[in-house]
Every structure is written in structure tokens, then in C-alpha cells.
Design a protein around this motif. Sequence first.
Motif, PDB file in Angstrom:
ATOM      1  N   ILE A 144       0.852  -1.209   0.000  1.00 59.35           N
ATOM      2  CA  ILE A 144       0.000   0.000   0.000  1.00 59.35           C
ATOM      3  C   ILE A 144       0.883   1.253   0.000  1.00 59.35           C
ATOM      4  O   ILE A 144       1.848   1.341   0.754  1.00 59.35           O
ATOM      5  N   THR A 148      -2.344   4.157  -3.638  1.00 59.73           N
ATOM      6  CA  THR A 148      -3.276   3.022  -3.655  1.00 59.73           C
ATOM      7  C   THR A 148      -4.711   3.516  -3.513  1.00 59.73           C
ATOM      8  O   THR A 148      -5.026   4.282  -2.596  1.00 59.73           O
ATOM      9  N   ARG A 149      -5.582   3.090  -4.443  1.00 59.68           N
ATOM     10  CA  ARG A 149      -6.991   3.497  -4.384  1.00 59.68           C
ATOM     11  C   ARG A 149      -7.915   2.322  -4.084  1.00 59.68           C
ATOM     12  O   ARG A 149      -9.006   2.505  -3.579  1.00 59.68           O
ATOM     13  N   VAL A 180      -8.869   3.787   1.206  1.00 58.92           N
ATOM     14  CA  VAL A 180      -8.621   2.758   0.188  1.00 58.92           C
ATOM     15  C   VAL A 180      -9.794   1.778   0.205  1.00 58.92           C
ATOM     16  O   VAL A 180     -10.164   1.256   1.255  1.00 58.92           O
ATOM     17  N   ASN A 209     -15.127   1.067   4.225  1.00 61.82           N
ATOM     18  CA  ASN A 209     -14.310   0.997   3.005  1.00 61.82           C
ATOM     19  C   ASN A 209     -14.274  -0.417   2.410  1.00 61.82           C
ATOM     20  O   ASN A 209     -13.475  -0.688   1.519  1.00 61.82           O
TER      21      ASN A 209
END
Length: 351
Positions: A144, A148-149, A180, A209
Motif C-alpha cells: 500500500i 493506492t486506491r 482505500v 471501506n
Amino acid sequence: MPRFRAILDTMPAYKAGKAVVSADGRSHKLSSNESPYDPLPSVVEAIAEGARQINRYPDPASVRLTEALAARFGVPAEHVALGPGSVTVAQQLFETVSEPGAEVIYAWRSFEAYPLLADLAGAVSVRVPLVNEEHDLDAMADAITDRTRMIFVCTPNNPTGVPIGRDRLTAFLDRVPANVLVVLDEAYREYVRDEDVPDGLDIYRERPNVCVLRTFSKAYGLAGLRVGYLIGHEPVAAAVRKVTIPFAVNSLAQIAALASLEAEDELLARVDAVVKERTRVREALIAQGWEVPPTEANFVWLRLGDRTLEFASACGMEGVAVRPFAGEGARVSIGDPEANDTFLKAAAAFR
Ligand code: PMP
């Protein structure tokens, strides 16, 4: 000559599983993890009835199906997003997060579409090799960065069949920053029997998330109609709905998915039968001397290295289509008992 995007020159092509026929006319397609059963009569009837209306566009918001899924899983309807196959919902997820430099992490080898979708969306693929056919979650967390998405976690993993246990997954998610998005790709969830494997929906409920991707293609037997869905918190589901193509889920697919939810007991009894066959096939392979990772999906994985293509063609001679990944191994779907017996015979002869 028209000018195309440069990425098209290097993009991997998606290789769909194909059927093969033996010299004496036998054919068992074990290459696409489909349901081996004929569609339920009640589902076919619902489609026939719905066919009378196909001069009209489908409901663009798939309201009835969305509400039925929300009721089925005890989630708000705003948390559900549908697409023509979960692979398209995955594509929409890539569309929602990708911008120049955006990184998407996934294990490799995993579902073949991930690199393709990343390239198409202009995202950077960060592939983290499996260790012992399992996700290396420590290495994935280490990968990460600020760029990083999104992280795809395929559990059970296609093509190895190995799922991720509760403690390992939770420890990993604790290391993922809140901005993320984590996608739990649970295309094979209905086949999971190991109680240590968490239901992704329980995890999504606790973590804004995290979202879950599921499909009607496998356990529900609707691969030919293309319906998949995401369950995620409102901002995630809303973003996915925003990037959809109008009328993407056709009316017969919506009707068939609804009819399948109504006939869920019958369909899940079929899943139980496939799970029994999975145990039988895996044990028979192990008795033949193969190493077979503990699979919780409707397929088994054989690591064959250089012999992979030779193995696939030996199975093909018996009319059994498997899914080879050259130099790595072969994924073999669990079919009906006759298909499985034919495959087991081919596997024994190959050893
Ligand atoms: N995710 C995984 C892990 C898969 O194996 C597949 C199908 N091979 C999909 C998603 C896509 O399934 P569908 O588009 O048919 O819903």
C-alpha cells in the motif's frame, strides 16, 4: 489507419473457457466454473413470460431485484448496485477509482479480468504473488502506498480455490487506510463450508471501506444471462451506479435473477451436491498422488508447471475441457458425477 490507445498493444486478452469434444463425441465442459445443472423450470417459465415484454427497455434501476437482494441480505437498497455480470461491476469499480497514477493491488495469480480492467481504466496494477496458492496478505498490506486506491481480495481465490480465514482477513483490513476501497470478490461464496471463512457481508457491515462482489453466474446457474451485484456502503454503491451504462442489466436477466432468489432453496440444494462432489473429487485426486489445495469453490487447482498444456490436451482427448494457465497449472470445475468421473480417469492416466 485509426489510432488506438497504446495500452491496447500490451493488454492481456481474456481467454474464456471453451468446450472440447472427444473422438467418440463426449463433451464435459469443466473450464468456466458454471453450474452443471439445467436451469430450473420455474426460472425458464419466468423468462418465457418476461419475453413478451422485450419490446420495452428494462427497468434501468432494477428496482425489484435491488429490493429483493436488500431484503435477502438485510441491507438498505441504497447499498446494492447491479451490473451485467460481476465482472462488469468490477469494471465499474475500476472506473470509479482510476485516475493517472492510481494503483490497484491484487494477488496474482487471481481472477484473470483484474489486469485487463486495470489497463482499460488506466490504473496501475500492483500484483502480489500468492504464497502456497494463498493470498500473501502481509505483502499486500506492505504494497500500500499513497497512490493506492483499491485492493481486490478474491476469496475463495480463482483459480486456486483457497479462501481467507477470519483472523488473517481482519488483521489485514486493520492495516488498510480508510480512503482505500477493499473489494471482497466472493463470486464463489455459496460454496464455502469452512466456518473459519468469514461472510464478507459481516465484514462490510463493520467497515465503510469494504464492499462485496457476488454473482448469479455460478451457484444460481445464470451465467448466460449476466447478472452480478455489489453490496457496499452508500457512497461506494452510488459511485458504482453513477458509472453504469444505461439499461445495462437486461429485463430477462432481472426476471431470472428474481425467480432464482424465489427458488433459492432448490438452488442451494444443488450447491450442496456440488460441494459433496468437490470433496469426492479432491479426495480421489489426493489418493492418486496429486497435491490439491483445500478448495472452498466449485473447482480444484492442480499445479502442473511445464506439463500444464500437455495435461489439458490429455483431458481434451477424453472430452473434458479444463482451464490451463500455461507454465502454472490447470483449474478444473466440479461438474456432474459423470463429468467428474471422466476427469478423474484422465487425471489418473496422466500421472
Ligand atoms: N469474480 C471471480 C473471482 C470470478 O471467477 C468470476 C467469473 N469467472 C467473476 C468475478 C465474474 O463473474 P460474472 O461476470 O459472470 O458475474
